[in-house]
Write a protein that holds these residues in place. Structure first.
Motif, PDB file in Angstrom:
ATOM      1  N   MET A   7      32.719  43.381  45.228  1.00  0.00           N
ATOM      2  CA  MET A   7      31.961  44.406  44.513  1.00  0.00           C
ATOM      3  C   MET A   7      32.877  45.421  43.839  1.00  0.00           C
ATOM      4  O   MET A   7      32.554  45.964  42.789  1.00  0.00           O
ATOM      5  N   LEU A   8      34.036  45.654  44.437  1.00  0.00           N
ATOM      6  CA  LEU A   8      34.991  46.608  43.876  1.00  0.00           C
ATOM      7  C   LEU A   8      35.870  45.989  42.790  1.00  0.00           C
ATOM      8  O   LEU A   8      36.644  46.691  42.148  1.00  0.00           O
ATOM      9  N   GLY A   9      35.758  44.675  42.614  1.00  0.00           N
ATOM     10  CA  GLY A   9      36.591  44.010  41.622  1.00  0.00           C
ATOM     11  C   GLY A   9      37.982  43.688  42.117  1.00  0.00           C
ATOM     12  O   GLY A   9      38.850  43.302  41.335  1.00  0.00           O
ATOM     13  N   ILE A  10      38.221  43.850  43.424  1.00  0.00           N
ATOM     14  CA  ILE A  10      39.532  43.545  44.010  1.00  0.00           C
ATOM     15  C   ILE A  10      39.680  42.043  44.210  1.00  0.00           C
ATOM     16  O   ILE A  10      40.761  41.476  44.037  1.00  0.00           O
ATOM     17  N   GLU A  11      38.591  41.381  44.617  1.00  0.00           N
ATOM     18  CA  GLU A  11      38.568  39.925  44.789  1.00  0.00           C
ATOM     19  C   GLU A  11      37.789  39.301  43.637  1.00  0.00           C
ATOM     20  O   GLU A  11      36.759  39.833  43.219  1.00  0.00           O
ATOM     21  N   ASP A  12      38.279  38.162  43.144  1.00  0.00           N
ATOM     22  CA  ASP A  12      37.507  37.426  42.147  1.00  0.00           C
ATOM     23  C   ASP A  12      37.381  35.971  42.610  1.00  0.00           C
ATOM     24  O   ASP A  12      37.459  35.697  43.809  1.00  0.00           O
ATOM     25  N   ASP A  13      37.182  35.053  41.696  1.00  0.00           N
ATOM     26  CA  ASP A  13      37.040  33.637  42.022  1.00  0.00           C
ATOM     27  C   ASP A  13      35.908  33.417  43.043  1.00  0.00           C
ATOM     28  O   ASP A  13      36.086  32.749  44.060  1.00  0.00           O
ATOM     29  N   TYR A  14      34.761  34.008  42.752  1.00  0.00           N
ATOM     30  CA  TYR A  14      33.582  33.839  43.603  1.00  0.00           C
ATOM     31  C   TYR A  14      32.488  33.152  42.792  1.00  0.00           C
ATOM     32  O   TYR A  14      32.554  33.053  41.558  1.00  0.00           O
ATOM     33  N   HIS A  15      31.460  32.696  43.488  1.00  0.00           N
ATOM     34  CA  HIS A  15      30.288  32.121  42.836  1.00  0.00           C
ATOM     35  C   HIS A  15      29.089  33.009  43.131  1.00  0.00           C
ATOM     36  O   HIS A  15      28.966  33.562  44.229  1.00  0.00           O
ATOM     37  N   GLY A  16      28.195  33.120  42.161  1.00  0.00           N
ATOM     38  CA  GLY A  16      27.035  33.971  42.322  1.00  0.00           C
ATOM     39  C   GLY A  16      27.063  35.124  41.338  1.00  0.00           C
ATOM     40  O   GLY A  16      27.920  35.179  40.442  1.00  0.00           O
ATOM     41  N   GLU A  17      26.135  36.038  41.511  1.00  0.00           N
ATOM     42  CA  GLU A  17      25.997  37.163  40.581  1.00  0.00           C
ATOM     43  C   GLU A  17      26.092  38.491  41.323  1.00  0.00           C
ATOM     44  O   GLU A  17      25.453  38.677  42.358  1.00  0.00           O
ATOM     45  N   VAL A  18      26.895  39.391  40.786  1.00  0.00           N
ATOM     46  CA  VAL A  18      27.016  40.742  41.324  1.00  0.00           C
ATOM     47  C   VAL A  18      26.768  41.727  40.195  1.00  0.00           C
ATOM     48  O   VAL A  18      27.521  41.759  39.214  1.00  0.00           O
ATOM     49  N   LYS A  19      25.710  42.522  40.329  1.00  0.00           N
ATOM     50  CA  LYS A  19      25.405  43.549  39.339  1.00  0.00           C
ATOM     51  C   LYS A  19      25.497  44.927  39.978  1.00  0.00           C
ATOM     52  O   LYS A  19      24.930  45.155  41.053  1.00  0.00           O
ATOM     53  N   ASP A  71      24.801  46.189  35.475  1.00  0.00           N
ATOM     54  CA  ASP A  71      25.723  45.355  34.696  1.00  0.00           C
ATOM     55  C   ASP A  71      26.437  44.345  35.587  1.00  0.00           C
ATOM     56  O   ASP A  71      26.876  44.667  36.697  1.00  0.00           O
ATOM     57  N   ASP A  72      26.560  43.140  35.089  1.00  0.00           N
ATOM     58  CA  ASP A  72      27.281  42.085  35.796  1.00  0.00           C
ATOM     59  C   ASP A  72      28.777  42.406  35.773  1.00  0.00           C
ATOM     60  O   ASP A  72      29.370  42.554  34.701  1.00  0.00           O
ATOM     61  N   ILE A  73      29.397  42.509  36.954  1.00  0.00           N
ATOM     62  CA  ILE A  73      30.796  42.931  37.020  1.00  0.00           C
ATOM     63  C   ILE A  73      31.757  41.835  36.571  1.00  0.00           C
ATOM     64  O   ILE A  73      32.941  42.098  36.361  1.00  0.00           O
ATOM     65  N   SER A  74      31.255  40.600  36.404  1.00  0.00           N
ATOM     66  CA  SER A  74      32.131  39.504  35.989  1.00  0.00           C
ATOM     67  C   SER A  74      32.553  39.624  34.526  1.00  0.00           C
ATOM     68  O   SER A  74      33.429  38.877  34.074  1.00  0.00           O
ATOM     69  N   ASP A  75      31.956  40.579  33.782  1.00  0.00           N
ATOM     70  CA  ASP A  75      32.322  40.731  32.370  1.00  0.00           C
ATOM     71  C   ASP A  75      33.679  41.421  32.189  1.00  0.00           C
ATOM     72  O   ASP A  75      34.186  41.534  31.068  1.00  0.00           O
ATOM     73  N   GLY A  76      34.264  41.892  33.310  1.00  0.00           N
ATOM     74  CA  GLY A  76      35.603  42.468  33.256  1.00  0.00           C
ATOM     75  C   GLY A  76      35.666  43.930  32.859  1.00  0.00           C
ATOM     76  O   GLY A  76      36.751  44.522  32.834  1.00  0.00           O
ATOM     77  N   LYS A  77      34.524  44.537  32.580  1.00  0.00           N
ATOM     78  CA  LYS A  77      34.518  45.945  32.195  1.00  0.00           C
ATOM     79  C   LYS A  77      34.818  46.814  33.417  1.00  0.00           C
ATOM     80  O   LYS A  77      34.438  46.501  34.541  1.00  0.00           O
ATOM     81  N   MET A  78      35.491  47.935  33.171  1.00  0.00           N
ATOM     82  CA  MET A  78      35.959  48.787  34.271  1.00  0.00           C
ATOM     83  C   MET A  78      35.149  50.069  34.424  1.00  0.00           C
ATOM     84  O   MET A  78      35.353  50.805  35.382  1.00  0.00           O
ATOM     85  N   GLU A  79      34.237  50.349  33.503  1.00  0.00           N
ATOM     86  CA  GLU A  79      33.562  51.651  33.488  1.00  0.00           C
ATOM     87  C   GLU A  79      32.833  51.953  34.795  1.00  0.00           C
ATOM     88  O   GLU A  79      32.799  53.098  35.259  1.00  0.00           O
ATOM     89  N   TYR A  80      32.234  50.925  35.414  1.00  0.00           N
ATOM     90  CA  TYR A  80      31.445  51.164  36.624  1.00  0.00           C
ATOM     91  C   TYR A  80      32.289  51.731  37.759  1.00  0.00           C
ATOM     92  O   TYR A  80      31.781  52.447  38.632  1.00  0.00           O
ATOM     93  N   LYS A  81      33.602  51.451  37.742  1.00  0.00           N
ATOM     94  CA  LYS A  81      34.466  51.913  38.831  1.00  0.00           C
ATOM     95  C   LYS A  81      34.631  53.433  38.832  1.00  0.00           C
ATOM     96  O   LYS A  81      34.974  54.016  39.860  1.00  0.00           O
TER      97      LYS A  81
END
Length: 259
Positions: free
Chosen positions: A51-63, A67-77
């Motif tokens: 959820m924090l964007g520290i780990e990637d390479d997961y399956h599924g959806e995290v919003k 906003d879906d965090i897989s888009d690589g945008k950093m604003e939510y942090k």
């Protein structure tokens, strides 16, 4: 309709051949305090790191915030605060230097970061070490500094992983009151801990993770209704299938007493 701050759907994560998360799904609404619990290795920290964007390479959806965090945008942090279970602090910095540095990272003006950090350290009982190097801090002082740094920028969503480690009883009471008032003001808190009595008291909702799946999700009263045990600790043991604590304790003490 209550605003959904955090939404997870069918979250899966493997480390090599080992499956850590096996299809975790839940929604978190604004103002909830989520007690996220489970045995070691259940996948709690992995969920938070994703959820924090520290780990990637997961399956599924995290919003988060819609906003879906897989888009690589950093604003939510910028709207998130985080206290990790184990954190490295810059020991050569003073409390003032560390907190103003963190504040400026989040976009606070230096004057505001200085004002906030000074007064928050005083309120948390560590004002006397404001200009002392962190290397001289006790464990409790360091933990208070981490808590303050996570709140300095007035975040909307907070992740706390074992946040009261090292705090004295009075400081724990202050921390619990801070969380209660933040939630009342619409802040959302995701709280992970092994201290069951604290989770039981502060959480508006409890999610129990076991073997990478959700084993229970509800208020403490709802969990009590669905299980035969009374305290959260006993419910935890029942749901995770752990009932050997008395036997292990007895055998441990018997060995200690051998002469």
């Amino acid at each position: 309709m209550d605003e959904v701050i955090l939404s997870i759907r069918e979250l899966k994560k493997n480390y090599g051949a080992k499956s850590v998360l096996n299809g975790v799904s839940f929604d978190v609404k604004r103002g909830e305090i989520i007690g996220y619990i489970g045995p070691n290795g259940a996948g709690k920290s992995t969920t938070v790191k994703i959820m924090l964007g520290i780990e990637d390479d997961y399956h599924g959806e995290v919003k988060i915030f819609g906003d879906d965090i897989s888009d690589g945008k950093m604003e939510y942090k910028r709207k998130i605060g985080y206290v990790p279970e184990i954190a490295e602090l810059y020991d050569n910095l003073t409390g003032y230097e560390y907190l103003t540095f963190i504040g400026e990272l989040y976009g606070l003006e230096l004057d505001l970061a200085e004002y906030k950090s000074k007064h928050l350290m005083e309120l948390f009982g560590i004002g006397e070490v404001y200009h002392s190097r962190i290397s001289s801090y006790s464990k409790g002082m360091r933990q208070k500094l981490l808590i303050i740094s996570s709140l300095l920028h007035n975040p909307e969503l907070l992740f706390f992983d074992e946040p009261i480690n090292g705090l004295d009883a009075n400081s724990v009471m202050i921390f619990k009151e801070i969380m209660s008032q933040l939630a009342a003001q619409g802040k959302t808190i995701f709280y992970s801990s092994h201290i069951m009595d604290v989770v039981e008291k502060i959480s508006s909702r409890i999610i129990l993770l076991h073997d990478g799946k959700i084993a229970a999700d509800g208020t403490f009263d709802e969990l009590k209704e669905n299980n035969t045990e009374g305290s959260l600790e006993l419910i935890f043991n029942q749901l995770t299938g752990f009932s050997e604590h008395k036997d292990i304790g007895s055998r441990f003490v018997s060995i200690v007493r051998e002469m």
